[in-house]
Design a protein around this motif. Structure first.
Motif, PDB file in Angstrom:
ATOM      1  N   PHE A 154       0.846  -1.191   0.000  1.00  0.00           N
ATOM      2  CA  PHE A 154       0.000   0.000   0.000  1.00  0.00           C
ATOM      3  C   PHE A 154       0.880   1.239   0.000  1.00  0.00           C
ATOM      4  O   PHE A 154       1.955   1.274   0.600  1.00  0.00           O
ATOM      5  CB  PHE A 154      -0.965   0.016   1.192  1.00  0.00           C
ATOM      6  N   GLY A 155       0.418   2.231  -0.717  1.00  0.00           N
ATOM      7  CA  GLY A 155       1.166   3.471  -0.848  1.00  0.00           C
ATOM      8  C   GLY A 155       0.308   4.662  -0.484  1.00  0.00           C
ATOM      9  O   GLY A 155      -0.828   4.771  -0.947  1.00  0.00           O
ATOM     10  N   PHE A 156       0.844   5.552   0.343  1.00  0.00           N
ATOM     11  CA  PHE A 156       0.085   6.732   0.756  1.00  0.00           C
ATOM     12  C   PHE A 156      -0.160   7.664  -0.427  1.00  0.00           C
ATOM     13  O   PHE A 156      -1.158   8.363  -0.481  1.00  0.00           O
ATOM     14  CB  PHE A 156       0.827   7.472   1.871  1.00  0.00           C
ATOM     15  N   GLY A 157       0.753   7.651  -1.386  1.00  0.00           N
ATOM     16  CA  GLY A 157       0.567   8.493  -2.568  1.00  0.00           C
ATOM     17  C   GLY A 157       0.214   7.702  -3.803  1.00  0.00           C
ATOM     18  O   GLY A 157       0.323   8.194  -4.921  1.00  0.00           O
ATOM     19  N   GLY A 158      -0.226   6.454  -3.621  1.00  0.00           N
ATOM     20  CA  GLY A 158      -0.537   5.603  -4.761  1.00  0.00           C
ATOM     21  C   GLY A 158       0.695   4.824  -5.215  1.00  0.00           C
ATOM     22  O   GLY A 158       1.831   5.124  -4.834  1.00  0.00           O
ATOM     23  N   ILE A 159       0.468   3.792  -6.014  1.00  0.00           N
ATOM     24  CA  ILE A 159       1.551   2.965  -6.538  1.00  0.00           C
ATOM     25  C   ILE A 159       1.490   3.030  -8.059  1.00  0.00           C
ATOM     26  O   ILE A 159       0.515   2.602  -8.670  1.00  0.00           O
ATOM     27  CB  ILE A 159       1.421   1.505  -6.058  1.00  0.00           C
ATOM     28  N   THR A 160       2.532   3.580  -8.661  1.00  0.00           N
ATOM     29  CA  THR A 160       2.515   3.785 -10.111  1.00  0.00           C
ATOM     30  C   THR A 160       3.365   2.764 -10.872  1.00  0.00           C
ATOM     31  O   THR A 160       2.979   2.292 -11.930  1.00  0.00           O
ATOM     32  CB  THR A 160       3.005   5.202 -10.442  1.00  0.00           C
ATOM     33  N   LYS A 161       4.517   2.397 -10.335  1.00  0.00           N
ATOM     34  CA  LYS A 161       5.433   1.485 -11.041  1.00  0.00           C
ATOM     35  C   LYS A 161       5.399   0.117 -10.376  1.00  0.00           C
ATOM     36  O   LYS A 161       6.390  -0.338  -9.799  1.00  0.00           O
ATOM     37  CB  LYS A 161       6.840   2.065 -11.040  1.00  0.00           C
ATOM     38  N   ILE A 162       4.265  -0.563 -10.493  1.00  0.00           N
ATOM     39  CA  ILE A 162       4.088  -1.828  -9.791  1.00  0.00           C
ATOM     40  C   ILE A 162       5.038  -2.906 -10.293  1.00  0.00           C
ATOM     41  O   ILE A 162       5.528  -3.726  -9.525  1.00  0.00           O
ATOM     42  CB  ILE A 162       2.609  -2.299  -9.900  1.00  0.00           C
ATOM     43  N   GLU A 163       5.338  -2.903 -11.615  1.00  0.00           N
ATOM     44  CA  GLU A 163       6.241  -3.930 -12.150  1.00  0.00           C
ATOM     45  C   GLU A 163       7.618  -3.844 -11.502  1.00  0.00           C
ATOM     46  O   GLU A 163       8.207  -4.856 -11.108  1.00  0.00           O
ATOM     47  CB  GLU A 163       6.384  -3.772 -13.670  1.00  0.00           C
ATOM     48  N   GLU A 164       8.129  -2.620 -11.358  1.00  0.00           N
ATOM     49  CA  GLU A 164       9.450  -2.431 -10.748  1.00  0.00           C
ATOM     50  C   GLU A 164       9.448  -2.841  -9.276  1.00  0.00           C
ATOM     51  O   GLU A 164      10.419  -3.434  -8.795  1.00  0.00           O
ATOM     52  CB  GLU A 164       9.877  -0.968 -10.882  1.00  0.00           C
ATOM     53  N   GLU A 165       8.349  -2.541  -8.580  1.00  0.00           N
ATOM     54  CA  GLU A 165       8.284  -2.880  -7.159  1.00  0.00           C
ATOM     55  C   GLU A 165       8.249  -4.391  -6.960  1.00  0.00           C
ATOM     56  O   GLU A 165       8.886  -4.917  -6.054  1.00  0.00           O
ATOM     57  CB  GLU A 165       7.055  -2.230  -6.509  1.00  0.00           C
ATOM     58  N   ILE A 166       7.491  -5.092  -7.800  1.00  0.00           N
ATOM     59  CA  ILE A 166       7.415  -6.566  -7.687  1.00  0.00           C
ATOM     60  C   ILE A 166       8.772  -7.185  -7.956  1.00  0.00           C
ATOM     61  O   ILE A 166       9.220  -8.099  -7.233  1.00  0.00           O
ATOM     62  CB  ILE A 166       6.347  -7.119  -8.654  1.00  0.00           C
ATOM     63  N   LYS A 167       9.469  -6.707  -8.984  1.00  0.00           N
ATOM     64  CA  LYS A 167      10.812  -7.227  -9.278  1.00  0.00           C
ATOM     65  C   LYS A 167      11.750  -6.991  -8.097  1.00  0.00           C
ATOM     66  O   LYS A 167      12.518  -7.870  -7.711  1.00  0.00           O
ATOM     67  CB  LYS A 167      11.365  -6.544 -10.528  1.00  0.00           C
ATOM     68  N   PHE A 168      11.667  -5.799  -7.527  1.00  0.00           N
ATOM     69  CA  PHE A 168      12.528  -5.459  -6.393  1.00  0.00           C
ATOM     70  C   PHE A 168      12.268  -6.388  -5.210  1.00  0.00           C
ATOM     71  O   PHE A 168      13.198  -6.874  -4.556  1.00  0.00           O
ATOM     72  CB  PHE A 168      12.291  -3.999  -5.992  1.00  0.00           C
ATOM     73  N   ILE A 169      11.007  -6.665  -4.935  1.00  0.00           N
ATOM     74  CA  ILE A 169      10.646  -7.516  -3.801  1.00  0.00           C
ATOM     75  C   ILE A 169      11.120  -8.949  -4.017  1.00  0.00           C
ATOM     76  O   ILE A 169      11.694  -9.579  -3.126  1.00  0.00           O
ATOM     77  CB  ILE A 169       9.124  -7.492  -3.582  1.00  0.00           C
ATOM     78  N   LEU A 170      10.877  -9.482  -5.217  1.00  0.00           N
ATOM     79  CA  LEU A 170      11.187 -10.890  -5.491  1.00  0.00           C
ATOM     80  C   LEU A 170      12.680 -11.149  -5.645  1.00  0.00           C
ATOM     81  O   LEU A 170      13.162 -12.247  -5.339  1.00  0.00           O
ATOM     82  CB  LEU A 170      10.445 -11.348  -6.747  1.00  0.00           C
ATOM     83  N   GLN A 171      13.431 -10.136  -6.086  1.00  0.00           N
ATOM     84  CA  GLN A 171      14.855 -10.349  -6.330  1.00  0.00           C
ATOM     85  C   GLN A 171      15.701 -10.184  -5.072  1.00  0.00           C
ATOM     86  O   GLN A 171      16.824 -10.698  -5.013  1.00  0.00           O
ATOM     87  CB  GLN A 171      15.342  -9.373  -7.409  1.00  0.00           C
ATOM     88  N   ASN A 172      15.189  -9.459  -4.071  1.00  0.00           N
ATOM     89  CA  ASN A 172      15.958  -9.235  -2.849  1.00  0.00           C
ATOM     90  C   ASN A 172      15.519 -10.230  -1.782  1.00  0.00           C
ATOM     91  O   ASN A 172      14.501 -10.040  -1.115  1.00  0.00           O
ATOM     92  CB  ASN A 172      15.760  -7.795  -2.360  1.00  0.00           C
ATOM     93  N   LYS A 173      16.306 -11.290  -1.616  1.00  0.00           N
ATOM     94  CA  LYS A 173      15.931 -12.373  -0.707  1.00  0.00           C
ATOM     95  C   LYS A 173      16.900 -12.524   0.464  1.00  0.00           C
ATOM     96  O   LYS A 173      16.904 -13.560   1.135  1.00  0.00           O
ATOM     97  CB  LYS A 173      15.820 -13.685  -1.482  1.00  0.00           C
ATOM     98  N   ALA A 174      17.723 -11.520   0.712  1.00  0.00           N
ATOM     99  CA  ALA A 174      18.588 -11.531   1.891  1.00  0.00           C
ATOM    100  C   ALA A 174      17.812 -10.904   3.049  1.00  0.00           C
ATOM    101  O   ALA A 174      17.093  -9.914   2.873  1.00  0.00           O
ATOM    102  CB  ALA A 174      19.863 -10.740   1.616  1.00  0.00           C
ATOM    103  N   TYR A 175      17.948 -11.489   4.245  1.00  0.00           N
ATOM    104  CA  TYR A 175      17.116 -11.075   5.377  1.00  0.00           C
ATOM    105  C   TYR A 175      17.968 -10.565   6.532  1.00  0.00           C
ATOM    106  O   TYR A 175      19.141 -10.926   6.681  1.00  0.00           O
ATOM    107  CB  TYR A 175      16.253 -12.253   5.842  1.00  0.00           C
ATOM    108  N   LEU A 176      17.347  -9.716   7.350  1.00  0.00           N
ATOM    109  CA  LEU A 176      18.029  -9.184   8.527  1.00  0.00           C
ATOM    110  C   LEU A 176      18.335 -10.300   9.516  1.00  0.00           C
ATOM    111  O   LEU A 176      17.556 -11.236   9.678  1.00  0.00           O
ATOM    112  CB  LEU A 176      17.157  -8.127   9.219  1.00  0.00           C
ATOM    113  N   LYS A 177      19.458 -10.154  10.201  1.00  0.00           N
ATOM    114  CA  LYS A 177      19.815 -11.107  11.248  1.00  0.00           C
ATOM    115  C   LYS A 177      19.435 -10.538  12.607  1.00  0.00           C
ATOM    116  O   LYS A 177      19.217  -9.340  12.760  1.00  0.00           O
ATOM    117  CB  LYS A 177      21.308 -11.410  11.176  1.00  0.00           C
ATOM    118  N   GLU A 178      19.396 -11.413  13.597  1.00  0.00           N
ATOM    119  CA  GLU A 178      18.923 -11.006  14.927  1.00  0.00           C
ATOM    120  C   GLU A 178      19.824  -9.975  15.586  1.00  0.00           C
ATOM    121  O   GLU A 178      19.400  -9.271  16.497  1.00  0.00           O
ATOM    122  CB  GLU A 178      18.760 -12.228  15.829  1.00  0.00           C
ATOM    123  N   GLY A 179      21.061  -9.853  15.158  1.00  0.00           N
ATOM    124  CA  GLY A 179      21.956  -8.874  15.747  1.00  0.00           C
ATOM    125  C   GLY A 179      21.658  -7.449  15.333  1.00  0.00           C
ATOM    126  O   GLY A 179      22.119  -6.499  15.968  1.00  0.00           O
TER     127      GLY A 179
END
Length: 443
Positions: A154-179
């Motif tokens: 969800f976007g407070f100002g709307g979401i215009t470039k949905i294709e780019e956002e989906i690619k960004f989400i799916l391609q970045n699969k590294a996660y934060l560690k507990e430290g």
């Protein structure tokens, strides 16, 4: 026989304790849920919210189970919550530079993909397909359905470039560690809602007796609030006092809002901000009721001039305001927003009530009739204060200045402050239990 009854009771309580403990005190595991690019995280503790509401139902059952008139429906509608498995925690995160105003949820497991798609169709969501993934659009929200995994954008100002956002989400699969500090703050909180950001700070929303309590700490370098000696809390209906970074506050407003302000007042909000040092003190003491005599003239059948007097009842807020900035008064006077009228100095751009204006030291002062704008009491503990006696305000005869809604009618007082050490507290005192308040919001 008595032993059997005692054993039975012990077994029942043992089962209830065991189930309750492992259901409502689960081990928090955020492994592979928060990506490394997350700079702001919101954790909604759904299990704690559920447990809190259940406790209140047991204490006050009649507040929840009231008889209501049954309504027959010829068609059974699908519900979103029936099609998903409610998680223990729901996370939302964003990245300031890459995602800006777009927030992404953690994965929610879907029970039945086809029924969920039917729900989206029932609610007239617009379906599009990107990168082989179904996306359902509704207003500023996008629901991404990848196999049996559902994410919400969800976007407070709307979401215009949905294709780019989906690619960004799916391609970045590294996660934060507990430290990681941001991860640690969110993971170890037991409050209903937790917010941890790398810019603003750390905040928790919980329940303290009959109050909602938001507490936390701002990051000093990025705080909106500047050093100041705020007003002391008084018996006023409303008090707001502090000093903020004026350029940041102006940046929160959209151009459309600025244009509306200029059209209404013929003043540039950006220009006003350039003369304002960020200080402000506002105190609404009460509402004053006055009778104004209006004299008009009519002519009788013989064309004689006849004086006619009518009484008009008016309500004005007893308010005084201080706005910091040594050049602000001069700027407004040069723009004819402040004028001398019949011996008084008035802010003429206020169409609602007569507003007296003046300059006191480095402040631009405004007041309604009979209010001394210099009558401010201060204390040294806080650099920001907000106090709103909602119950007293709702009971006052406000004339055309009333604000009323169902949520406010359940609130007694709101008290917020930021200390000089950047500690934050917002306390909302309710007339009902916080749990029942949440139920009323959902109705």
């Amino acid at each position: 026989m008595i032993k059997k009854i005692v054993y039975t009771v012990i077994i029942i309580f043992g089962i209830l304790f065991t189930v309750g403990y492992f259901r409502y005190n689960p081990t928090v595991n955020f492994t592979k849920e928060i990506p490394v690019y997350a700079e702001a995280i919101v954790r909604v503790n759904l299990r704690e919210i559920e447990y809190t509401i259940i406790k209140d139902v047991v204490k006050h059952p009649f507040l929840y189970f009231k008889s209501t008139s049954s309504s027959s429906s010829s068609k059974t509608k699908l519900s979103l919550f029936d099609q998903i498995k409610m998680p223990v925690n729901l996370l939302f995160y964003t990245n300031y530079s890459r995602l800006k105003d777009i927030w992404i949820s953690s994965v929610v497991e879907v029970k039945d993909k086809s029924k969920l798609a039917s729900f989206f169709k029932q609610e007239n969501y617009i379906k599009k397909r990107f990168e082989g993934i179904d996306c359902f659009f509704y207003k500023n929200n996008v629901y991404i359905l990848d196999n049996n995994n559902l994410r919400i954008l969800f976007g407070f100002g709307g979401i215009t470039k949905i294709e780019e956002e989906i690619k960004f989400i799916l391609q970045n699969k590294a996660y934060l560690k507990e430290g990681d500090k941001t991860f640690f703050n969110v993971k170890n909180s037991d409050k209903l809602v937790t917010v941890s950001t790398k810019k603003e700070g750390f905040f928790e929303l919980g329940i303290d007796n009959e109050n909602f309590l938001l507490s936390g700490e701002l990051i000093k370098g990025n705080s909106l609030f500047l050093p100041y000696t705020a007003l002391k809390k008084t018996n006023s209906l409303l008090s707001v006092s502090g000093r903020v970074k004026s350029h940041l506050l102006s940046g929160l407003l959209k151009e459309e809002q600025k244009n509306k302000f200029k059209k209404l007042t013929n003043l540039s909000l950006d220009s006003i901000t350039s003369h304002w040092n960020g200080n402000f003190d506002v105190e609404l003491k009460s509402f004053v009721h006055e009778n104004d005599t209006i004299v008009t003239y009519e002519y009788d059948d013989d064309f004689n001039k006849v004086e006619k007097m009518t009484i008009q009842k008016n309500t004005i807020p007893a308010i005084n305001v201080n706005i910091g900035g040594s050049s602000l008064f001069g700027y407004l006077y040069s723009k004819e927003a402040v004028k001398r009228v019949d011996g008084d100095t008035l802010l003429v751009v206020n169409p609602f009530f007569k507003t007296y204006a003046g300059k006191r030291k480095s402040n631009f002062s405004l007041s309604s009739k009979g209010i001394d704008a210099s009558d401010f009491q201060r204390e040294g503990a806080n650099k920001f204060l907000l106090f709103f006696d909602v119950d007293k305000y709702m009971k006052a005869k406000k004339g055309t200045y009333g604000i009323s809604n169902k949520q406010l009618s359940l609130v007694k007082k709101i008290n917020a402050f930021v200390t000089k050490e950047n500690k934050v507290e917002v306390r909302v005192c309710l007339k009902t239990s916080p749990q029942n308040f949440m139920i009323q919001l959902l109705k």
